[in-house]
Design an enzyme around this catalytic site. Structure first.
Site, mmCIF file in Angstrom:
data_model
loop_
_atom_site.group_PDB
_atom_site.id
_atom_site.type_symbol
_atom_site.label_atom_id
_atom_site.label_comp_id
_atom_site.label_asym_id
_atom_site.label_seq_id
_atom_site.Cartn_x
_atom_site.Cartn_y
_atom_site.Cartn_z
ATOM 1 N N MET A 5 18.657 34.279 -98.007
ATOM 2 C CA MET A 5 18.179 34.725 -96.692
ATOM 3 C C MET A 5 18.604 36.172 -96.544
ATOM 4 S SD MET A 5 19.116 31.206 -94.715
ATOM 5 C CE MET A 5 20.176 30.715 -96.077
ATOM 6 N N ASP A 54 14.896 22.022 -95.464
ATOM 7 C CA ASP A 54 16.230 22.559 -95.194
ATOM 8 C C ASP A 54 16.420 22.767 -93.701
ATOM 9 O OD1 ASP A 54 18.670 23.828 -95.265
ATOM 10 O OD2 ASP A 54 17.951 25.631 -96.280
ATOM 11 N N SER A 114 24.513 21.295 -98.803
ATOM 12 C CA SER A 114 24.647 22.732 -98.564
ATOM 13 C C SER A 114 26.105 23.082 -98.324
ATOM 14 C CB SER A 114 23.817 23.146 -97.350
ATOM 15 O OG SER A 114 24.144 24.467 -96.989
ATOM 16 N N MET A 140 23.402 34.795 -97.121
ATOM 17 C CA MET A 140 22.900 35.475 -95.903
ATOM 18 C C MET A 140 23.496 36.874 -95.831
ATOM 19 S SD MET A 140 23.248 32.478 -93.071
ATOM 20 C CE MET A 140 22.922 30.751 -93.442
ATOM 21 N N HIS A 191 19.620 29.843 -101.997
ATOM 22 C CA HIS A 191 18.649 30.113 -100.933
ATOM 23 C C HIS A 191 18.981 31.490 -100.366
ATOM 24 C CE1 HIS A 191 17.184 28.822 -96.631
ATOM 25 N NE2 HIS A 191 16.425 29.760 -97.167
ATOM 26 N N ASP A 201 23.733 28.953 -99.532
ATOM 27 C CA ASP A 201 23.046 29.813 -98.567
ATOM 28 C C ASP A 201 23.609 31.228 -98.609
ATOM 29 O OD1 ASP A 201 21.152 28.032 -97.240
ATOM 30 O OD2 ASP A 201 22.934 26.948 -96.563
ATOM 31 N N MET A 225 11.552 25.465 -94.122
ATOM 32 C CA MET A 225 12.685 25.499 -93.198
ATOM 33 C C MET A 225 12.369 24.648 -91.974
ATOM 34 S SD MET A 225 15.137 27.294 -94.480
ATOM 35 C CE MET A 225 16.161 27.128 -93.010
ATOM 36 N N HIS A 227 23.329 23.355 -102.841
ATOM 37 C CA HIS A 227 22.556 24.381 -102.138
ATOM 38 C C HIS A 227 23.508 25.479 -101.638
ATOM 39 C CE1 HIS A 227 19.000 25.628 -99.764
ATOM 40 N NE2 HIS A 227 19.856 25.918 -98.801
HETATM 41 C C1 DX5 Z 1 20.402 27.323 -92.571
HETATM 42 C C2 DX5 Z 1 20.634 27.004 -94.012
HETATM 43 C C3 DX5 Z 1 20.830 25.570 -94.312
HETATM 44 C C4 DX5 Z 1 22.020 24.933 -93.658
HETATM 45 C C5 DX5 Z 1 21.595 23.555 -93.260
HETATM 46 O O1 DX5 Z 1 19.921 28.613 -92.444
HETATM 47 O O2 DX5 Z 1 19.556 27.466 -94.802
HETATM 48 O O3 DX5 Z 1 20.870 25.336 -95.719
HETATM 49 O O4 DX5 Z 1 23.139 24.826 -94.483
HETATM 50 O O5 DX5 Z 1 22.596 22.981 -92.512
HETATM 51 P P1 DX5 Z 1 22.381 21.598 -91.745
HETATM 52 O O6 DX5 Z 1 22.036 20.577 -92.778
HETATM 53 O O7 DX5 Z 1 23.680 21.362 -91.075
HETATM 54 O O8 DX5 Z 1 21.234 21.822 -90.786
HETATM 55 ZN ZN ZN Z 2 19.532 26.831 -96.941
#
Ligand code: DX5
Ligand code: ZN
Length: 222
Positions: A63, A170, A5, A32, A61, A30, A132, A28
């Site tokens: 969010m 994740d 990620s 947000m 991903h 993220d 998650m 990956h």
């Molecule tokens: C959190 C993200 C994850 C995050 C995971 O909301 O969706 O993808 O990057 O990070 P680690 O592996 O450090 O928990």
């Molecule tokens: Zn994620």
């Protein structure tokens, strides 16, 4: 599969950070929006630039609120997989159709408190399930082992032919937690801090993959 990620990478050097994990199956990303989750990261222009900068397939991903409106754009940008949150989608079946029509796999994610049972029917229209294992929003949080029951249920539904999804996990995946997730039946492991927080991210990817493969060896041929 291992999907580093980039949330834990250096955002000023994303192309180099992608190049630092040549063995990654997916990268990956993220997304947000500061509304669906309290944190704010990046959006479509950055994903488009990253797509041009790396050959590793992108695993976006989302969010974000109203993924119905925004998800197809991430597929059009060339992402391999685009995941939306079950809790945010207005019409998850239509989102899946739109993502697939734009050329990507369609993913559905559920937060730790969201029951899998409520989404099994909808998941028939999806290619990936992202379970998650932390509350979405931030990297570096503690793994929540209680979500593994949902992984086991999903694994069973896939193995018995009731669902046809790749099971992704994740949040909090590291050398300490990857084995229990692999034993529960995860196919694809997202790891942020465990990869980009390591001295050698490339080796961290291989170490996680070896550990997961060993832990799930007895599941082979299931
Ligand atoms: C959190 C993200 C994850 C995050 C995971 O909301 O969706 O993808 O990057 O990070 P680690 O592996 O450090 O928990
Ligand atoms: Zn994620």
């Amino acid at each position: 599969m291992i999907a580093p990620s980039i949330l834990s990478a250096d955002f000023a050097r994303l192309a180099e950070e992608a190049a630092a994990v040549p063995g990654a199956d997916w990268l990956h990303v993220d997304v947000m929006d500061g509304h669906f989750v309290p944190n704010l990261t990046l959006g479509l222009p950055v994903v488009e630039a990253l797509e041009r900068a790396t050959a590793i397939p992108l695993d976006c991903h989302l969010m974000i609120n109203d993924p119905d409106r925004w998800a197809p754009g991430y597929a059009e940008a060339g992402s391999r997989n685009v995941t939306v949150h079950a809790e945010a989608a207005h019409d998850p079946r239509k989102v899946s159709r739109d993502i697939r029509a734009a050329g990507a796999l369609a993913g559905l994610s559920i937060k730790p408190g969201t029951p899998l049972e409520d989404w099994v029917e909808v998941l028939r229209d999806y290619d990936t399930l992202l379970v998650m294992s932390v509350e979405p929003g931030f990297g570096g949080q503690k793994f929540m082992p209680e979500v593994l029951d949902k992984v086991r249920t999903a694994r069973r539904l896939v193995d018995t032919g009731h669902l046809n999804v790749l099971v992704e996990i994740d949040g909090g995946i590291s050398r300490d937690t990857v084995e229990q997730a692999a034993e529960a039946g995860v196919d694809c492991f997202v790891a942020g801090s465990a990869v980009y927080g390591a001295d050698d991210p490339e080796r961290a990817v291989e170490a996680l993959r070896d550990q997961a493969a060993r832990a799930s060896a007895h599941l082979a041929g299931r």
